[in-house]
Design a protein around this motif. Structure first.
Motif, PDB file in Angstrom:
ATOM      1  N   ASP A 103     110.809 110.390  57.395  1.00 23.44           N
ATOM      2  CA  ASP A 103     110.737 109.885  56.024  1.00 23.44           C
ATOM      3  C   ASP A 103     111.782 110.575  55.149  1.00 23.44           C
ATOM      4  O   ASP A 103     112.469 109.924  54.355  1.00 23.44           O
ATOM      5  N   GLN A 107     114.906 108.744  53.201  1.00 23.40           N
ATOM      6  CA  GLN A 107     115.168 108.901  51.768  1.00 23.40           C
ATOM      7  C   GLN A 107     116.600 109.369  51.523  1.00 23.40           C
ATOM      8  O   GLN A 107     117.268 108.911  50.590  1.00 23.40           O
ATOM      9  N   HIS A 119     112.700 100.096  55.891  1.00 28.66           N
ATOM     10  CA  HIS A 119     111.525 100.840  56.360  1.00 28.66           C
ATOM     11  C   HIS A 119     110.508 101.024  55.249  1.00 28.66           C
ATOM     12  O   HIS A 119     110.811 100.838  54.060  1.00 28.66           O
ATOM     13  N   ARG A 120     109.286 101.427  55.646  1.00 26.35           N
ATOM     14  CA  ARG A 120     108.254 101.916  54.741  1.00 26.35           C
ATOM     15  C   ARG A 120     107.521 103.049  55.449  1.00 26.35           C
ATOM     16  O   ARG A 120     107.372 103.037  56.672  1.00 26.35           O
ATOM     17  N   THR A 121     107.035 104.012  54.684  1.00 33.80           N
ATOM     18  CA  THR A 121     106.258 105.121  55.230  1.00 33.80           C
ATOM     19  C   THR A 121     104.808 105.000  54.770  1.00 33.80           C
ATOM     20  O   THR A 121     104.555 104.716  53.591  1.00 33.80           O
ATOM     21  N   PHE A 122     103.873 105.228  55.694  1.00 39.06           N
ATOM     22  CA  PHE A 122     102.452 105.068  55.389  1.00 39.06           C
ATOM     23  C   PHE A 122     101.660 106.284  55.870  1.00 39.06           C
ATOM     24  O   PHE A 122     101.984 106.887  56.890  1.00 39.06           O
ATOM     25  N   TYR A 131     101.019  95.767  56.070  1.00 34.13           N
ATOM     26  CA  TYR A 131     102.474  95.639  55.912  1.00 34.13           C
ATOM     27  C   TYR A 131     103.086  94.966  57.137  1.00 34.13           C
ATOM     28  O   TYR A 131     103.942  94.076  57.013  1.00 34.13           O
ATOM     29  N   GLN A 135     105.181  91.328  57.460  1.00 36.33           N
ATOM     30  CA  GLN A 135     106.558  91.214  57.941  1.00 36.33           C
ATOM     31  C   GLN A 135     106.729  90.033  58.880  1.00 36.33           C
ATOM     32  O   GLN A 135     107.752  89.351  58.865  1.00 36.33           O
ATOM     33  N   GLU A 177     109.732 100.481  60.600  1.00 32.67           N
ATOM     34  CA  GLU A 177     111.034  99.944  60.216  1.00 32.67           C
ATOM     35  C   GLU A 177     111.339  98.671  60.984  1.00 32.67           C
ATOM     36  O   GLU A 177     110.758  98.398  62.043  1.00 32.67           O
TER      37      GLU A 177
END
Length: 409
Positions: A103, A107, A119-122, A131, A135, A177
């Protein structure tokens, strides 16, 4: 000078092998080392506390410590050595966060316009699954922290992606991602935090079975050069990825000194970053270091001292190199250990170099067989000749290392 290498795998064997060729080196120690390494370096126990290892290094007048694996780097071994005034090669704990947190790496890339997958972080599994469902396309699920090269699971269907989240997301966070389509390549540089010195190109084979099928592993083989990295792509990666990463780390007071390993996917839209590592790859080190003609020791010291630009004229051998990893049957799933290994002497007689963890199997990737030859086809063929001489129960290895490069000819 006396040198200490920290680690016990094939990467560390390659480092010890290369360092031993330097006329500057009097003796090499390795903590903890392995039976293959012990043929060229003195093995010492790896203490639980870095401070105890630093005490030993100080008492033995160790001039340079080279840290191979990512875990001690992420846990701050370099910081402990530097506080004692001891030279240690590798990023400090704050800089090693580039590998320790995907992560954080994402960033940094977003902030510095470095090409990578969306991407996303969970931290919440239900949110992650929602999520993924939104997609409606294949994704990759990645453990946010260190996972020994096995924390990436493809989710090509919703069911696979959900299972991956369930597997990885246990009291931690997960990065999801988009799937990148293309050919992977490994891009390795040395850096003193300002200047970056690129190594020759290489490619790793991460999937467990032929044709890049099966599960993700720590690496089933590698070769160098990797023809997918053209001169134009090389320049693009240095300009758009390597220097923005190193400069971006410096901008946030995380000066990065050591090895910056960039895992790339060469897509139709150009190279994109798959991952950053803060050390030499394994098995990439086994094919890069044999091709390095120049003395490695001054380069590592220059990274520490901030004088790497003075060593820009590095010399390389023209030969190609290939490494085949031999693994325990079932790897990366559960596997048996303690199987007797035979044929190592025969493999060495063929002209290959083996880096065994033990004379009995003691892990997933048991050993690597590396060969150097005038061309890539011959290097791969010689490496497989070495593999054919080695036997242990249920040995598993890929039989198509280098197939992408050979298919270009």
């Amino acid at each position: 000078m006396k040198i200490l290498v920290v680690g016990q795998g094939g990467r560390e064997h390659a480092l010890v092998w290369k360092l031993a060729q330097s006329p500057l080196v009097e003796k090499i120690y390795c903590a903890p080392g392995n039976p293959g390494i012990s043929q060229i370096a003195a093995s010492i126990p790896m203490p639980e506390r870095f401070a105890d290892l630093a005490n030993w290094a100080e008492s033995e007048s160790i001039a340079l410590t080279v840290v191979g694996p990512e875990v001690p780097l992420a846990e701050g071994i370099v910081d402990v050595f530097r506080e004692r005034g001891l030279k240690a090669f590798g990023p400090d704990k704050r800089a090693a966060h580039l590998e320790a947190s995907k992560d954080f790496a994402k960033q940094l890339m977003m902030k510095n316009d470095i090409p990578t997958a969306a991407h996303r972080t969970f931290t919440d599994a239900e949110e992650a699954m929602a999520y993924i469902e939104d997609q409606n396309t294949p994704v990759f699920v990645k453990a946010n922290g260190l996972a020994a090269g096995k924390g990436v699971i493809p989710g090509r269907t919703f069911k696979e992606a959900v299972q991956a989240v369930t597997t990885i997301l246990i009291g931690d966070s997960v990065v999801i991602e988009e799937e990148l389509i293309g050919e992977e390549a490994s891009f390795t540089v040395l850096t003193d935090g300002t200047y970056c010195l690129p190594f020759v190109s290489s490619q790793d084979h991460k999937m467990s079975h032929d044709g890049d099928t099966g599960k993700n592993t720590g690496g089933m083989g590698a070769y160098s050069p990797a023809p997918v990295i053209t001169p134009e792509l090389h320049d693009y990666v240095m300009e758009r990825i390597v220097y923005p990463t190193v400069n971006g780390m410096a901008d946030i007071d995380r000066l990065f000194k050591g090895v910056l390993y960039v895992g790339l996917m060469i897509t139709d839209a150009g190279p994109k970053v798959v991952e950053f590592n803060c050390r030499f790859g394994d098995p990439e080190a086994q094919v890069l270091l044999p091709r390095l003609k120049s003395d490695l020791v001054p380069l590592l010291i220059a990274c520490i001292d901030g004088t790497l630009k003075q060593h820009a004229d590095v010399q390389w051998h023209n030969e190609a190199a290939a490494c085949i990893a031999m693994a325990s049957g079932g790897y990366p799933d559960p596997y048996q250990t303690g199987e007797v290994i035979t044929g190592l002497e025969d493999a060495n007689a063929i002209g290959t170099e083996q880096d065994g963890e033990d004379i009995v199997t003691a892990g997933g990737r048991v050993l690597g067989v590396t060969a150097v030859a005038g061309g890539l086809h011959d290097a791969i063929q010689r490496a497989y000749q070495g593999v054919s001489a080695i036997q242990f129960a249920d040995a598993h290895y890929r039989k198509d290392i280098g197939y992408r490069a050979l298919g270009r000819n």
